[in-house]
Design a protein around this motif. Sequence first.
Motif, PDB file in Angstrom:
ATOM      1  N   TYR A 242       0.798  -1.222   0.000  1.00 33.96           N
ATOM      2  CA  TYR A 242       0.000   0.000   0.000  1.00 33.96           C
ATOM      3  C   TYR A 242       0.838   1.284   0.000  1.00 33.96           C
ATOM      4  O   TYR A 242       0.271   2.375   0.066  1.00 33.96           O
ATOM      5  N   ILE A 243       2.147   1.177  -0.049  1.00 34.89           N
ATOM      6  CA  ILE A 243       2.976   2.383   0.109  1.00 34.89           C
ATOM      7  C   ILE A 243       3.973   2.559  -1.028  1.00 34.89           C
ATOM      8  O   ILE A 243       4.952   3.282  -0.879  1.00 34.89           O
ATOM      9  N   GLN A 244       3.723   1.960  -2.164  1.00 38.08           N
ATOM     10  CA  GLN A 244       4.624   2.111  -3.295  1.00 38.08           C
ATOM     11  C   GLN A 244       4.113   3.212  -4.221  1.00 38.08           C
ATOM     12  O   GLN A 244       3.059   3.081  -4.839  1.00 38.08           O
ATOM     13  N   THR A 245       4.858   4.309  -4.280  1.00 36.64           N
ATOM     14  CA  THR A 245       4.456   5.445  -5.103  1.00 36.64           C
ATOM     15  C   THR A 245       4.853   5.213  -6.556  1.00 36.64           C
ATOM     16  O   THR A 245       5.611   4.296  -6.883  1.00 36.64           O
ATOM     17  N   LYS A 246       4.358   6.070  -7.417  1.00 40.33           N
ATOM     18  CA  LYS A 246       4.670   5.973  -8.844  1.00 40.33           C
ATOM     19  C   LYS A 246       5.921   6.756  -9.235  1.00 40.33           C
ATOM     20  O   LYS A 246       6.516   6.483 -10.280  1.00 40.33           O
ATOM     21  N   THR A 247       6.309   7.717  -8.382  1.00 39.13           N
ATOM     22  CA  THR A 247       7.354   8.659  -8.768  1.00 39.13           C
ATOM     23  C   THR A 247       8.303   8.926  -7.609  1.00 39.13           C
ATOM     24  O   THR A 247       7.860   9.051  -6.458  1.00 39.13           O
ATOM     25  N   ILE A 248       9.581   9.033  -7.895  1.00 39.49           N
ATOM     26  CA  ILE A 248      10.552   9.452  -6.887  1.00 39.49           C
ATOM     27  C   ILE A 248      10.185  10.841  -6.376  1.00 39.49           C
ATOM     28  O   ILE A 248       9.819  11.727  -7.150  1.00 39.49           O
ATOM     29  N   GLY A 249      10.281  11.038  -5.090  1.00 39.17           N
ATOM     30  CA  GLY A 249       9.959  12.322  -4.478  1.00 39.17           C
ATOM     31  C   GLY A 249       8.580  12.379  -3.861  1.00 39.17           C
ATOM     32  O   GLY A 249       8.317  13.216  -3.005  1.00 39.17           O
ATOM     33  N   ALA A 250       7.673  11.492  -4.280  1.00 39.60           N
ATOM     34  CA  ALA A 250       6.345  11.419  -3.667  1.00 39.60           C
ATOM     35  C   ALA A 250       6.415  10.524  -2.435  1.00 39.60           C
ATOM     36  O   ALA A 250       7.094   9.507  -2.433  1.00 39.60           O
ATOM     37  N   ASN A 251       5.700  10.916  -1.385  1.00 40.44           N
ATOM     38  CA  ASN A 251       5.757  10.218  -0.106  1.00 40.44           C
ATOM     39  C   ASN A 251       4.411   9.542   0.187  1.00 40.44           C
ATOM     40  O   ASN A 251       3.361  10.165   0.011  1.00 40.44           O
ATOM     41  N   PRO A 252       4.413   8.285   0.665  1.00 42.73           N
ATOM     42  CA  PRO A 252       3.165   7.574   0.954  1.00 42.73           C
ATOM     43  C   PRO A 252       2.748   7.624   2.416  1.00 42.73           C
ATOM     44  O   PRO A 252       2.089   6.703   2.916  1.00 42.73           O
ATOM     45  N   ALA A 253       3.136   8.678   3.149  1.00 46.69           N
ATOM     46  CA  ALA A 253       2.949   8.717   4.602  1.00 46.69           C
ATOM     47  C   ALA A 253       1.500   8.517   5.018  1.00 46.69           C
ATOM     48  O   ALA A 253       1.213   7.864   6.034  1.00 46.69           O
ATOM     49  N   ASP A 254       0.541   9.068   4.269  1.00 48.21           N
ATOM     50  CA  ASP A 254      -0.858   8.925   4.655  1.00 48.21           C
ATOM     51  C   ASP A 254      -1.295   7.462   4.598  1.00 48.21           C
ATOM     52  O   ASP A 254      -2.076   6.999   5.441  1.00 48.21           O
ATOM     53  N   ASN A 255      -0.781   6.736   3.604  1.00 49.47           N
ATOM     54  CA  ASN A 255      -1.114   5.316   3.517  1.00 49.47           C
ATOM     55  C   ASN A 255      -0.514   4.518   4.660  1.00 49.47           C
ATOM     56  O   ASN A 255      -1.127   3.571   5.167  1.00 49.47           O
ATOM     57  N   VAL A 256       0.696   4.887   5.076  1.00 53.39           N
ATOM     58  CA  VAL A 256       1.312   4.214   6.217  1.00 53.39           C
ATOM     59  C   VAL A 256       0.393   4.313   7.425  1.00 53.39           C
ATOM     60  O   VAL A 256       0.143   3.320   8.127  1.00 53.39           O
ATOM     61  N   ALA A 257      -0.151   5.508   7.667  1.00 50.74           N
ATOM     62  CA  ALA A 257      -1.034   5.700   8.819  1.00 50.74           C
ATOM     63  C   ALA A 257      -2.292   4.849   8.708  1.00 50.74           C
ATOM     64  O   ALA A 257      -2.733   4.213   9.679  1.00 50.74           O
ATOM     65  N   VAL A 258      -2.894   4.815   7.516  1.00 51.52           N
ATOM     66  CA  VAL A 258      -4.127   4.052   7.328  1.00 51.52           C
ATOM     67  C   VAL A 258      -3.886   2.566   7.593  1.00 51.52           C
ATOM     68  O   VAL A 258      -4.684   1.897   8.290  1.00 51.52           O
ATOM     69  N   ILE A 259      -2.795   2.027   7.066  1.00 50.45           N
ATOM     70  CA  ILE A 259      -2.543   0.587   7.214  1.00 50.45           C
ATOM     71  C   ILE A 259      -2.167   0.241   8.647  1.00 50.45           C
ATOM     72  O   ILE A 259      -2.620  -0.780   9.193  1.00 50.45           O
ATOM     73  N   LEU A 260      -1.363   1.063   9.304  1.00 46.73           N
ATOM     74  CA  LEU A 260      -1.043   0.799  10.708  1.00 46.73           C
ATOM     75  C   LEU A 260      -2.307   0.759  11.554  1.00 46.73           C
ATOM     76  O   LEU A 260      -2.475  -0.106  12.422  1.00 46.73           O
ATOM     77  N   ALA A 261      -3.210   1.684  11.308  1.00 40.87           N
ATOM     78  CA  ALA A 261      -4.467   1.706  12.066  1.00 40.87           C
ATOM     79  C   ALA A 261      -5.288   0.448  11.805  1.00 40.87           C
ATOM     80  O   ALA A 261      -5.920  -0.106  12.718  1.00 40.87           O
ATOM     81  N   SER A 262      -5.270  -0.026  10.576  1.00 35.02           N
ATOM     82  CA  SER A 262      -6.116  -1.170  10.230  1.00 35.02           C
ATOM     83  C   SER A 262      -5.680  -2.453  10.937  1.00 35.02           C
ATOM     84  O   SER A 262      -6.468  -3.395  11.045  1.00 35.02           O
ATOM     85  N   HIS A 263      -4.453  -2.496  11.417  1.00 34.55           N
ATOM     86  CA  HIS A 263      -3.922  -3.693  12.077  1.00 34.55           C
ATOM     87  C   HIS A 263      -3.935  -3.586  13.600  1.00 34.55           C
ATOM     88  O   HIS A 263      -3.434  -4.488  14.274  1.00 34.55           O
ATOM     89  N   ARG A 264      -4.484  -2.496  14.161  1.00 35.12           N
ATOM     90  CA  ARG A 264      -4.377  -2.291  15.610  1.00 35.12           C
ATOM     91  C   ARG A 264      -5.731  -2.211  16.295  1.00 35.12           C
ATOM     92  O   ARG A 264      -6.693  -1.674  15.757  1.00 35.12           O
ATOM     93  N   ASP A 265      -5.739  -2.701  17.522  1.00 31.81           N
ATOM     94  CA  ASP A 265      -6.888  -2.501  18.392  1.00 31.81           C
ATOM     95  C   ASP A 265      -6.856  -1.057  18.883  1.00 31.81           C
ATOM     96  O   ASP A 265      -5.834  -0.603  19.410  1.00 31.81           O
ATOM     97  N   PRO A 266      -7.927  -0.293  18.722  1.00 33.81           N
ATOM     98  CA  PRO A 266      -7.878   1.121  19.083  1.00 33.81           C
ATOM     99  C   PRO A 266      -7.704   1.380  20.575  1.00 33.81           C
ATOM    100  O   PRO A 266      -7.160   2.424  20.960  1.00 33.81           O
ATOM    101  N   ASP A 267      -8.131   0.454  21.415  1.00 37.32           N
ATOM    102  CA  ASP A 267      -8.052   0.667  22.857  1.00 37.32           C
ATOM    103  C   ASP A 267      -6.705   0.258  23.435  1.00 37.32           C
ATOM    104  O   ASP A 267      -6.115   0.986  24.234  1.00 37.32           O
ATOM    105  N   THR A 268      -6.215  -0.902  23.019  1.00 39.86           N
ATOM    106  CA  THR A 268      -4.962  -1.424  23.592  1.00 39.86           C
ATOM    107  C   THR A 268      -3.750  -1.159  22.720  1.00 39.86           C
ATOM    108  O   THR A 268      -2.622  -1.263  23.180  1.00 39.86           O
TER     109      THR A 268
END
Length: 544
Positions: A242-268
């Motif tokens: 989910y974090i492979q961009t099409k162009t050098i210089g573009a950053n996928p930081a927003d996708n990193v956040a989305v995927i990390l959240a999808s794998h975590r329990d929000p409370d613990t």
Amino acid sequence: MKSRIIVSAIVLGVGVAGCSDDSGGSSEGTTSASSSGSETEDGTTAGPGTTTPGTTDGTTGGSDSDSSSSDSSSDSDSSDSDTTTGEPVACWEQPGVWDLGFMLPPPDELAGDPVAGEWALLNEDYVSCGIPYTVFQLGKGFLGTYADGESLPWREGKNANVPYNWNVIMSEGGTELAAMNCLTCHAGKLNGELVIGLGRHDADYTGDFSLLLNLIPELPEFTDAGKEMNKFKARYDALSPYIQTKTIGANPADNVAVILASHRDPDTLAWSDEQLTPVDPPVVPVDTPPWWRVKKKGGHFYNGMSRYDHRGTMMFASSLCVDDTDKASEMLEYFSDIRAFLESIEAPKYPWPIDEALAAEGQELFECSCAGCHGTYNDDPALETFPNLLIPLEVIGTDSLLGDLSGQGDVGALVDWFNSSWYGQVTQLVADEPFVGYTAPPLDGIWASAPYLHNASVPTIELVLNSEARPAYWRRVDYDSTNYDRDALGWPWEETGPQESAPSNQRKYIHDSTLLGYSNSGHTFGDHLSDEERTAVLEYLKTL
């Protein structure tokens, strides 16, 4: 469509007619825009005796009658003075596109030690997992853009032996690890020098980092080092699709956040190798913004969704292996210091000669056409203004993918997850109130932060101010940070064809504005300038 016609009328009226008077000359001799030390939040409101564009309730001040009045001659009382006091009205206070914006609330004021914050940034274990130190030293050559940086000899201990964007930390089981730090994205080269706080403009996130990690030798699972290595690999196995961009210089930081959240329990905050919240977002490319903007901005992220206390989102951005609330609580204490360090960072000074007379002409044009959204600048920070405006998507007109996803779909799911999680006790995300839009940033050091727009789609400021001249397909001439275009302010570039027509090994160098998320449209607010006026504005921007 009606709103865009109105906006065009406002911009042309203020940008052309408004600049003919003397009402915008309150910032004489401007050479720097940055404040220093602790923040007083003066940057979020206008200075004494001025009014701030936009309102805090989401209403807008522009109207058809307002815009038509700005076309009147410069000696009209209604266009250059306050009818209640008779005092001259600054150019940026007259009707303009900024009246369609919403003024974001100022951030919370927090006590913090910037010196301690810099130390924490370059030493603490906030990422909490990594590669065993000895293995890292042997295998870092396989890791590409993630580990190709120089070391900083002034860092302490073994940190002086690893690239600047890695910290040497200790695992709970007693293994020395090399763990990435925030400088992976937030340090870049400018004129041959590493600048901490500058977004890295040549980072290559087009490849699969998990494949690169698999080039490093396996370690036995029964050892602590093996467990740590496998843990680190597993996180990137989850992220990489989910974090492979099409162009050098573009950053996928927003996708990193989305995927990390999808794998975590929000409370613990406990991690699951399988997604707990199923998501499949498109890759949203962003340009890494410079840290010296932090002291002025009320809303972090390009859509301004992180408001008030920004520590929650700052921590979450580096939460790769923060798997319990005890660790998060420990981090919260020193992230006040890290935020203080970010607020202390100054924009770099333009290192080449400046035509002061031409810059003065450009300042007057800037303050009539641009300052209503981007603020005014002065040697004395107390005399600066910055309105902290969120501008509606339909008004700014730049690529809408990030904004469209902000309050819905997979990114909307992240907002809901975050606000209900442990991090939501610190920071709340507000993605669509009072509308979906993008923030107008402060322009301190803007000359240094190419490429431009929120998705890194425009190579120079000259092209930001002339949308009709932007190429549909372009590539940088090279990635030598000393090769800087002092006239256009940005990176030298050449026009190309679309990515699909290029050899496969050359596609990542091409910015193709027809790809999803990579459009270079919008921000047409400089199009009305003549070539001579645009040159003058560019000269002024060198002084910020």
